[in-house]
Design a protein around this motif. Structure first.
Motif, short mmCIF file in Angstrom:
data_model
loop_
_atom_site.label_atom_id
_atom_site.label_comp_id
_atom_site.label_asym_id
_atom_site.label_seq_id
_atom_site.Cartn_x
_atom_site.Cartn_y
_atom_site.Cartn_z
N ARG A 1 0.81 -1.22 0.00
CA ARG A 1 0.00 0.00 0.00
C ARG A 1 0.85 1.27 0.00
NH1 ARG A 1 -4.90 -0.44 -1.10
NH2 ARG A 1 -5.50 1.18 0.32
N LEU A 2 2.15 1.16 0.11
CA LEU A 2 3.03 2.32 0.20
C LEU A 2 3.13 3.06 -1.13
CD1 LEU A 2 5.97 0.95 2.34
CD2 LEU A 2 4.18 2.52 3.04
N ALA A 3 3.37 4.36 -1.05
CA ALA A 3 3.60 5.19 -2.22
C ALA A 3 4.85 6.02 -1.98
CB ALA A 3 2.40 6.10 -2.46
N PRO A 4 5.52 6.46 -3.01
CA PRO A 4 6.72 7.27 -2.81
C PRO A 4 6.40 8.59 -2.11
CG PRO A 4 6.49 6.62 -5.12
CD PRO A 4 5.25 6.20 -4.40
N PHE A 5 7.32 9.05 -1.27
CA PHE A 5 7.16 10.32 -0.56
C PHE A 5 7.61 11.45 -1.48
CE2 PHE A 5 9.09 13.64 2.14
CZ PHE A 5 7.94 14.06 2.78
N ILE A 6 6.75 12.44 -1.65
CA ILE A 6 7.07 13.58 -2.50
C ILE A 6 7.27 14.80 -1.60
CG2 ILE A 6 6.27 15.02 -4.40
CD1 ILE A 6 4.46 12.62 -5.19
N PRO A 7 8.50 15.23 -1.36
CA PRO A 7 8.74 16.34 -0.44
C PRO A 7 8.13 17.66 -0.88
CG PRO A 7 10.83 15.40 -1.21
CD PRO A 7 9.73 14.66 -1.88
N SER A 8 7.89 17.85 -2.17
CA SER A 8 7.32 19.11 -2.63
C SER A 8 5.87 19.28 -2.20
CB SER A 8 7.43 19.23 -4.15
OG SER A 8 6.67 18.19 -4.76
N ALA A 9 5.21 18.20 -1.80
CA ALA A 9 3.82 18.28 -1.36
C ALA A 9 3.71 18.84 0.06
CB ALA A 9 3.16 16.91 -1.42
N VAL A 10 4.80 18.86 0.79
CA VAL A 10 4.80 19.36 2.17
C VAL A 10 5.27 20.80 2.16
CG1 VAL A 10 5.76 19.02 4.47
CG2 VAL A 10 5.30 17.05 3.01
N PRO A 11 4.49 21.74 2.74
CA PRO A 11 4.95 23.13 2.76
C PRO A 11 6.23 23.25 3.59
CG PRO A 11 2.90 22.89 3.99
CD PRO A 11 3.21 21.57 3.35
N SER A 12 7.17 24.03 3.10
CA SER A 12 8.46 24.14 3.77
C SER A 12 8.41 25.10 4.96
CB SER A 12 9.52 24.59 2.78
OG SER A 12 9.16 25.84 2.23
N VAL A 13 7.47 26.07 4.93
CA VAL A 13 7.39 27.07 5.99
C VAL A 13 5.93 27.25 6.40
CG1 VAL A 13 7.88 29.47 6.59
CG2 VAL A 13 9.37 28.27 5.00
N ALA A 14 5.71 27.40 7.67
CA ALA A 14 4.35 27.66 8.15
C ALA A 14 3.91 29.04 7.67
CB ALA A 14 4.30 27.58 9.66
N PRO A 15 2.61 29.25 7.40
CA PRO A 15 2.15 30.55 6.93
C PRO A 15 2.09 31.61 8.02
CG PRO A 15 0.32 29.05 7.16
CD PRO A 15 1.57 28.26 7.42
N PHE A 16 2.47 31.25 9.24
CA PHE A 16 2.46 32.20 10.35
C PHE A 16 3.64 31.93 11.26
CE2 PHE A 16 0.10 28.51 11.65
CZ PHE A 16 0.60 28.24 12.91
N ARG A 17 3.90 32.88 12.13
CA ARG A 17 4.92 32.67 13.16
C ARG A 17 4.33 33.15 14.49
NH1 ARG A 17 7.14 37.40 10.44
NH2 ARG A 17 7.28 39.11 11.93
N VAL A 18 4.82 32.57 15.57
CA VAL A 18 4.34 32.92 16.90
C VAL A 18 5.45 33.67 17.62
CG1 VAL A 18 3.40 32.03 19.06
CG2 VAL A 18 2.93 30.83 16.93
N GLU A 19 5.08 34.80 18.19
CA GLU A 19 6.04 35.61 18.95
C GLU A 19 5.47 35.88 20.33
OE1 GLU A 19 6.44 39.17 16.68
OE2 GLU A 19 7.60 38.19 15.09
N LEU A 20 6.33 36.29 21.25
CA LEU A 20 5.91 36.65 22.60
C LEU A 20 5.72 38.15 22.67
CD1 LEU A 20 5.41 35.59 25.49
CD2 LEU A 20 7.80 36.09 25.95
#
Length: 90
Positions: A13-32
């Motif tokens: 059932r396995l399929a190849p992992f495609i790294p481009s499908a995973v976003p490299s950076v979150a669309p936000f950042r958390v600060e104090l």
């Protein structure tokens, strides 16, 4: 008797992992926030403050209700005690 093992079903059932499908950076950042000492969310590209919605605690209330009882007085039925829990916003 054949003791050889075939390929496990899960591996079929396995399929190849495609790294481009995973976003490299979150669309936000958390600060104090230095004044309130709480976390604030900012847009990663513009730096503008993002409303994160209502995240907080809730207030739990409980009340006990007795049900049952009754009967003809000579042979009373046992009562049942039930606790009802409710959650509300602070």
């Amino acid at each position: 008797m054949d003791t050889s093992c075939g390929q496990p079903w899960g591996l079929t059932r396995l399929a190849p992992f495609i790294p481009s499908a995973v976003p490299s950076v979150a669309p936000f950042r958390v600060e104090l926030d230095p004044v309130t000492q709480t976390g604030v969310y900012r847009d990663a590209t513009t730096g503008r403050l993002i409303e994160a919605g209502k995240h907080g605690t809730n207030k739990q209330t409980s009340k006990t209700e007795k049900t049952g009882g009754g009967g003809d007085g000579q042979r009373p039925q046992p009562s049942d005690q039930t606790t009802v829990t409710d959650y509300g916003d602070d």
